[in-house]
Design an enzyme around this catalytic site. Structure first.
Site, short mmCIF file in Angstrom:
data_model
loop_
_atom_site.label_atom_id
_atom_site.label_comp_id
_atom_site.label_asym_id
_atom_site.label_seq_id
_atom_site.Cartn_x
_atom_site.Cartn_y
_atom_site.Cartn_z
CB SER A 128 -0.97 -0.03 1.19
OG SER A 128 -1.99 0.91 1.04
CG ASP A 172 -6.54 -3.50 -3.68
OD1 ASP A 172 -7.51 -2.96 -3.11
OD2 ASP A 172 -5.42 -2.97 -3.76
CG HIS A 185 -4.96 -3.07 -0.23
ND1 HIS A 185 -4.58 -2.36 -1.35
CD2 HIS A 185 -4.43 -2.40 0.82
CE1 HIS A 185 -3.85 -1.32 -0.99
NE2 HIS A 185 -3.74 -1.31 0.33
#
Length: 461
Positions: free
Chosen positions: A177, A377, A434
């Protein structure tokens, strides 16, 4: 004598000293004898603080799980979660790829923990995240990427003072991320530092569903929503023509939301539904949601989770007094440990600064880079990451060394991969969210092992 000079002299002494000191000396104050509710294991654990600014008394908290077997022959891997402001301890170590996961009052063994392949170091960064703290709350204000990278570098320098026998070990930096900012910037500082004082044996970086280039990453969300049937044709047109997602985020953080962007995002939110987990579009949701992973990448959906169908076991576990005592952790200036910081005031517009160019400089310096994407994601979709990696390879003149193909894990397709010049790799992880190691633990471990070994992902069972 400056702190940098002192560190340099200290490292020289430690290198000499470590040649004659056995690993048994590492039974120091940071050793974790046993975590409450922990099953019996054969590897060592350590956790505690490293002060990164003596004058300001800013300290970063770490958790270190040595490899399950033969730790002396396995690499050192640093893991960083994103946010910015979310915990690598709570998300990374205790929900994704660490050795244990909380289940009620006990810990259960993660059968696909990454410490099967490496010595795993988890860092709560920047200061203000998790158990990391400053004695002055003003130091939580105006924190940015440069400050974070600098503190992370100092952390590693001083962590080696605690663990000198890891000084020459192969070192990999990994994360996901917003760690798409943290990891490349830290690696860049390490390379710069090595030009004068060779300290870091950096062998590669791996980043999952990373924020690398603001517009490309964020605007790929519209195509992902549309291709997965989450928005209508007309809304897709609005989302790509009148107000794309990067414009929305930019306006949101500048406090100047236009009526057009407000209207477009309202329509997108209505159609995608708050009952679909944007971090894993296939996941059924439950109330309450669990672990907040990101403030920047989804500002209108703060509070979304690693797994929205599971009680927040990690928060409960890490807020137990006996657990904090076992971890040598303290709550300074906050009442409780949280997954994502409530006190950190991060310069969120740093998200607009691209780091893909830093990735390019790392590749040119010979540092292997893996960018991987969980294909479920929608927050940082694979389409944006794939585009950025392909574009970078073209800019660097890298030819395809492994053509785009499937890879396997556990007699199933684990995802797809392509490698450029044997130094820049892209991979998808099939069925992953994710947080790839959480949602597809076995496949993530296969991916991780191949990355550490420098081998292509398996092309057969």
């Amino acid at each position: 004598m400056s702190p940098l000079q002192w560190l340099t002299i200290s490292f020289a002494l430690i290198i000499f000293h470590s040649l004659t000191v056995s690993s048994s000396v590492l039974s120091h104050s940071d050793r974790v004898t046993r975590l409450p509710g922990q099953p019996r294991v054969g590897f060592q654990q350590y956790s505690g603080y490293v002060t990164v600014d003596d004058k300001k008394q800013r300290a970063l908290f770490y958790y270190f799980a040595e490899a399950e077997t033969n730790p002396s022959s396995k690499p050192l891997v640093l893991w960083l979660n994103g946010g910015p402001g979310c915990s690598s301890l709570g998300v990374g170590a205790f929900s994704e790829n660490g050795p244990f996961r909380p289940k009620g009052p006990i810990l259960v063994k993660n059968q696909h923990s990454w410490n099967q392949e490496a010595n795993m170091l988890y860092l709560e960064t920047p200061v203000g995240v998790g158990f990391s703290y400053s004695t002055q709350s003003s130091h939580y204000e105006g924190v940015n990427d440069k400050i974070t990278a600098r503190d992370n570098l100092v952390f590693l320098q001083r962590w080696f003072l605690k663990f000198p026998h890891y000084l020459n070990r192969s070192l990999f930096i990994t994360g996901e991320s917003y760690a798409g900012h943290y990891v490349p910037q830290l690696a860049e500082l390490m390379i710069q530092y090595n030009k004068k004082h060779h300290l870091f044996n950096l062998r590669g970086i791996a980043i999952g569903n990373p924020v690398l280039e603001f517009a490309t990453d964020f605007n790929s969300r519209a195509e992902y929503f549309w291709s997965h049937g989450l928005i209508s044709d007309s809304t897709y047109k609005m989302f790509t023509s009148y107000c794309n997602y990067s414009r929305y985020v930019s306006e949101y953080y500048r406090g100047s939301m236009s009526s057009m962007c407000s209207k477009v995002m309202s329509q997108v939110s209505t159609e995608t539904s708050r009952f679909v987990d944007k971090y894993d579009v296939t996941l059924d949701v439950c109330i309450p949601s669990v672990l907040s992973q990101s403030k920047v990448v989804s500002p209108n959906q703060v509070g979304e989770s690693v797994d929205v169908c599971v009680e927040d076991e990690t928060v409960n576990y890490l807020n137990r007094r006996d657990v904090q005592e076992a971890l040598h952790a303290r709550l300074i200036g906050v009442r409780e440990w949280t997954v994502c910081s409530n006190v950190l005031d991060y310069q969120l517009l740093d998200v607009e600064i691209p780091t893909i160019n830093i990735v390019g400089s790392l590749v040119k310096a010979g540092v292997p880079v893996l960018v991987y994407s969980g294909d479920q994601d929608s927050v940082i979709p694979l389409t944006g990451s794939r585009t950025l990696v392909s574009r970078l390879a073209k800019q660097l003149g890298l030819r395809t060394s492994v053509p785009y193909r499937v890879w396997f894990a556990g007699q199933q397709v684990g995802g797809w991969t392509q490698v450029y010049g044997n130094v820049l790799s892209f991979a998808t992880v099939r069925g992953a969210s994710h947080e790839v190691p959480f949602s597809q633990p076995e496949r993530s471990l296969v991916l991780f092992k191949a990355f550490l070994d420098g081998h292509p992902l398996p092309e057969e069972f």
